[in-house]
Design a protein around this motif. Sequence first.
Motif, mmCIF file in Angstrom:
data_model
loop_
_atom_site.group_PDB
_atom_site.id
_atom_site.type_symbol
_atom_site.label_atom_id
_atom_site.label_comp_id
_atom_site.label_asym_id
_atom_site.label_seq_id
_atom_site.Cartn_x
_atom_site.Cartn_y
_atom_site.Cartn_z
ATOM 1 N N ILE A 152 0.831 -1.207 0.000
ATOM 2 C CA ILE A 152 0.000 0.000 0.000
ATOM 3 C C ILE A 152 0.867 1.258 0.000
ATOM 4 C CG2 ILE A 152 -0.227 0.120 2.526
ATOM 5 C CD1 ILE A 152 -2.970 0.901 -0.084
ATOM 6 N N PHE A 174 -14.907 7.970 -2.153
ATOM 7 C CA PHE A 174 -14.350 6.942 -1.285
ATOM 8 C C PHE A 174 -13.567 7.498 -0.101
ATOM 9 C CE2 PHE A 174 -15.297 4.639 -5.187
ATOM 10 C CZ PHE A 174 -15.954 3.528 -4.666
ATOM 11 N N SER A 175 -13.108 8.734 -0.192
ATOM 12 C CA SER A 175 -12.471 9.342 0.974
ATOM 13 C C SER A 175 -13.531 9.691 2.016
ATOM 14 C CB SER A 175 -11.688 10.592 0.576
ATOM 15 O OG SER A 175 -12.555 11.583 0.060
ATOM 16 N N ARG A 192 -2.327 -5.668 3.854
ATOM 17 C CA ARG A 192 -3.535 -4.852 3.685
ATOM 18 C C ARG A 192 -3.970 -4.799 2.229
ATOM 19 N NH1 ARG A 192 -3.085 0.960 5.530
ATOM 20 N NH2 ARG A 192 -0.843 0.685 5.259
ATOM 21 N N ASP A 193 -5.277 -4.803 2.005
ATOM 22 C CA ASP A 193 -5.829 -4.719 0.652
ATOM 23 C C ASP A 193 -5.444 -3.380 0.020
ATOM 24 O OD1 ASP A 193 -7.229 -4.939 -1.668
ATOM 25 O OD2 ASP A 193 -9.152 -5.403 -0.732
ATOM 26 N N LYS A 251 -9.133 0.481 -3.066
ATOM 27 C CA LYS A 251 -9.781 1.541 -2.296
ATOM 28 C C LYS A 251 -11.298 1.468 -2.350
ATOM 29 C CE LYS A 251 -5.927 4.618 -3.290
ATOM 30 N NZ LYS A 251 -5.502 5.851 -3.975
ATOM 31 N N GLY A 252 -11.836 0.658 -3.255
ATOM 32 C CA GLY A 252 -13.285 0.559 -3.362
ATOM 33 C C GLY A 252 -13.695 0.007 -4.716
ATOM 34 N N ASN A 292 0.827 4.450 -2.683
ATOM 35 C CA ASN A 292 0.656 5.850 -2.280
ATOM 36 C C ASN A 292 1.905 6.695 -2.470
ATOM 37 O OD1 ASN A 292 -2.038 5.474 -1.516
ATOM 38 N ND2 ASN A 292 -1.446 4.732 0.503
ATOM 39 N N LYS A 340 -12.110 9.789 -5.781
ATOM 40 C CA LYS A 340 -11.424 10.198 -4.545
ATOM 41 C C LYS A 340 -12.404 10.826 -3.562
ATOM 42 C CE LYS A 340 -6.773 11.114 -6.402
ATOM 43 N NZ LYS A 340 -5.804 12.190 -6.752
ATOM 44 N N TYR A 383 -5.456 3.786 -10.145
ATOM 45 C CA TYR A 383 -5.483 4.587 -8.923
ATOM 46 C C TYR A 383 -5.905 3.732 -7.727
ATOM 47 C CZ TYR A 383 -4.399 9.297 -10.514
ATOM 48 O OH TYR A 383 -3.742 10.412 -10.972
ATOM 49 N N GLY A 384 -6.094 2.435 -7.959
ATOM 50 C CA GLY A 384 -6.381 1.525 -6.864
ATOM 51 C C GLY A 384 -7.837 1.184 -6.664
ATOM 52 N N TYR A 385 -8.691 1.460 -7.664
ATOM 53 C CA TYR A 385 -10.111 1.129 -7.547
ATOM 54 C C TYR A 385 -10.409 -0.163 -8.302
ATOM 55 C CZ TYR A 385 -10.286 5.918 -5.910
ATOM 56 O OH TYR A 385 -10.046 7.071 -5.209
#
Length: 796
Positions: free
Chosen positions: A619, A794-795, A671-672, A675-676, A623, A791, A702-704
């Motif tokens: 992760i 999900f934030s 950790r996964d 992000k969603g 980031n 963003k 972007y991690g989705y």
Amino acid sequence: MELKTKLGKKMIIFDGAMGTVLQQRGLKAGDIPERLNIENSEDIIDIHKSYLKAGAEILTTNTFGANALKMNELEYSVEEVISAAVQNARQAIIESGIDASVALDMGPIGELLEPMGSLEFDEAYNLYQQQVLIGVESGADLIHIETIADLYEARAAVLAAKENSNLPIFCTLTFEENGRTFTGTSIRSMISVLEGLGVDGIGLNCSLGPEKLEPLVEEVLKYSETPVILQANAGLPVVKDGGTVFKISPEEYFKPLNRLYQKGLAVVGGCCGTNEEFISLIAEKLKNKKVKEREIIKESLVCSPSQTVNLEGVNVVGERINPTGKAVFKEALRNGDLDYILKVAVEEIDAGADVLDVNLGLPEIDEKKLMVKVIKELQGILDTPLQIDSSNPEVIEEALRYYNGTAIVNSVNGEAEVLEKTLPAVKKYGAAVIGLTMDDDGIPAAAEERFKVAEKIVNKAAEYGISRDKIIIDCLTLTASTQQAGVKETLKALKMVKEKLGVKTTLGISNVSFGLPERPILNRTFLSMALYQGLNLPIIDPNDEEMMFAVKAAAVLNNIDQGAAQYIEYMAEVEDKSDLAEIKENQNKEDDLQTVIIKGLKNEATRLTKAALKENEAIEVVNKYLIPALDIVGESYEKGEIFLPQLVQSAETVKEAFLVLKEEMNRTGGRDIFKGKIVMATVKGDVHDIGKNIVKTVLENYGYQIIDLGRNVNIKDIVKAVKENNIKLLGLSALMTTTVKNMEKTIKAVREEVPEVKIMVGGAVLTTDYADMIDADYYARDAKIAVEIAKEIFSA
């Protein structure tokens, strides 16, 4: 009507829209207009007749989407649909008793071509070839390629038309207000490529209303030698009473058309939102009027889709993609290590090369196969024009076929056999060509004899229809250590060629110093002398700063670089690069992962991601390296510094990094990194998913996690996917005006079942106002905005 006789002399009037007129007649949202050629031919014939009565001289067949890829779910074959469509247009002409031509309409395939997408160039060519052959057999009078956003797709369509028919060819691209297509193609690149391929009419269609397209068409009129076409939309659509409405009246539509007529417009018609009233007014005012003469600016251009290089000035050709004398490069070619080649190319561009020479000549490799592969890879990460360098005519022809732009061919010489084998391909693909001043007897010693060879090449090229603006003469650099007197003859010949033949010139500079000490001093001095004699294209190593300084300084001193603007900018960039180099020396090696993503070097991403994982959790790699790199790429895309191919390539590079990270997650149970989840779909009735696929790729990186339902998706399937996956964000796409109504219905159904889900919409026909009207939460104009929306959701 004898189209070719009239074209460019008298105004020619096309018809207007088909799809939006069918909608007004009851075509349901999502229904396929092309099937009506068979199921309701009376309606199609009636629309054609209304346009003939209005004054149209060209009828467009109802075949915009009639290719095998789009119609694979339709019960009718492509042959049945196209044959019926041509017959309907012909029947309308017979019943009306009005002379007119029938244009076979070929729209975009519906998928992105490589390297942005997965559709191969040959597959695209075959799809268009099928349409052309059926159209010719059915009796079409011309081929109209329209609403294309990707220059590579336009090339495939034009080549399919040229190689499988003798019909006139019109080609129009769809542009955005910034003067570029969705994929980043510029007006000048479009002109250079399409004119090089020999189309009969060139221009713009669809997109915006004629007033907003006016400055773009003016640019085409300024630079295109081919008759210019405009078929604009009646503005952008809005939603009214649950339907799509175009607000521009025929009178408003005509005003900018009339101004463009005064500037030399030759063919005019209408696109989405227009009808027989629009065409009637245009015909009343312009039909059969003499096309106005225009002053055309003739340029010597080479280009990629998004970048043009004018050969009139001084432009640096990077010489390093060449195995001669380079053991590491040879080994890379033998091993198929394209990343090494791509890194060399990136370094040359970063150092200031304007054109890249690509030479892969090793006896033990399949040069033809590798040349095509390298060209495709280079065009995936760079927008710099290429110079195809080979002594094999078959390699040159194959490379030109797959090159997306106007290339330079390096080279031909004065030998009759060489000219006859290579010049036809140069002409066919609209390339520029370098002519070496040597013949069967070798390199003449005297400048006058070299000039004669140059003259022979220029005259022979003229026989093939290759104009002087596409010819570059290389008077050949001799080695001072063995042929000292010959160096002066080279410079003398260069000046003669420049002054007497009026063509461009090139020289490989570094050969002059071979075998002598302190080679850089000799190279720089020779370069300066050649630039003074009129050298246009020095072939050098752009990483040699002193050589680049000489080029930039000579442009100032020869009054080419007005106000020394380019010189000042270049020197400022050099200073910035020096500062960055010092900083970079103090950084960890894994920091290069950001650079690799920004440059789009996919294979390097795997190695550097593994290196980053030695010091960071998965992760943290996302980031710390991946997201910041994508942000930089996204900002560059927003500013117009890079275009869609480079954006997609960076996203694909991140994919390689994610594969490594997923493996690490599976191994360690960390950790996964997701992000969603986001569900994405193209709505029912719409078979285009180009935009959706690009947004999907960028969001994934972007991690989705994207659940992609595909295209032409039923409303109930979208609702089901949202409910079953507990989705917070849904993305819906629609490209066609005939399917936007289904987007509204989909949103309504989702709201009833899952009111808490947020919905973003996108597509060529959508606007912020439209998104609001159909109750969407967000309008995602492009992938960068979609990321910002995700963003936010999900934030929270």
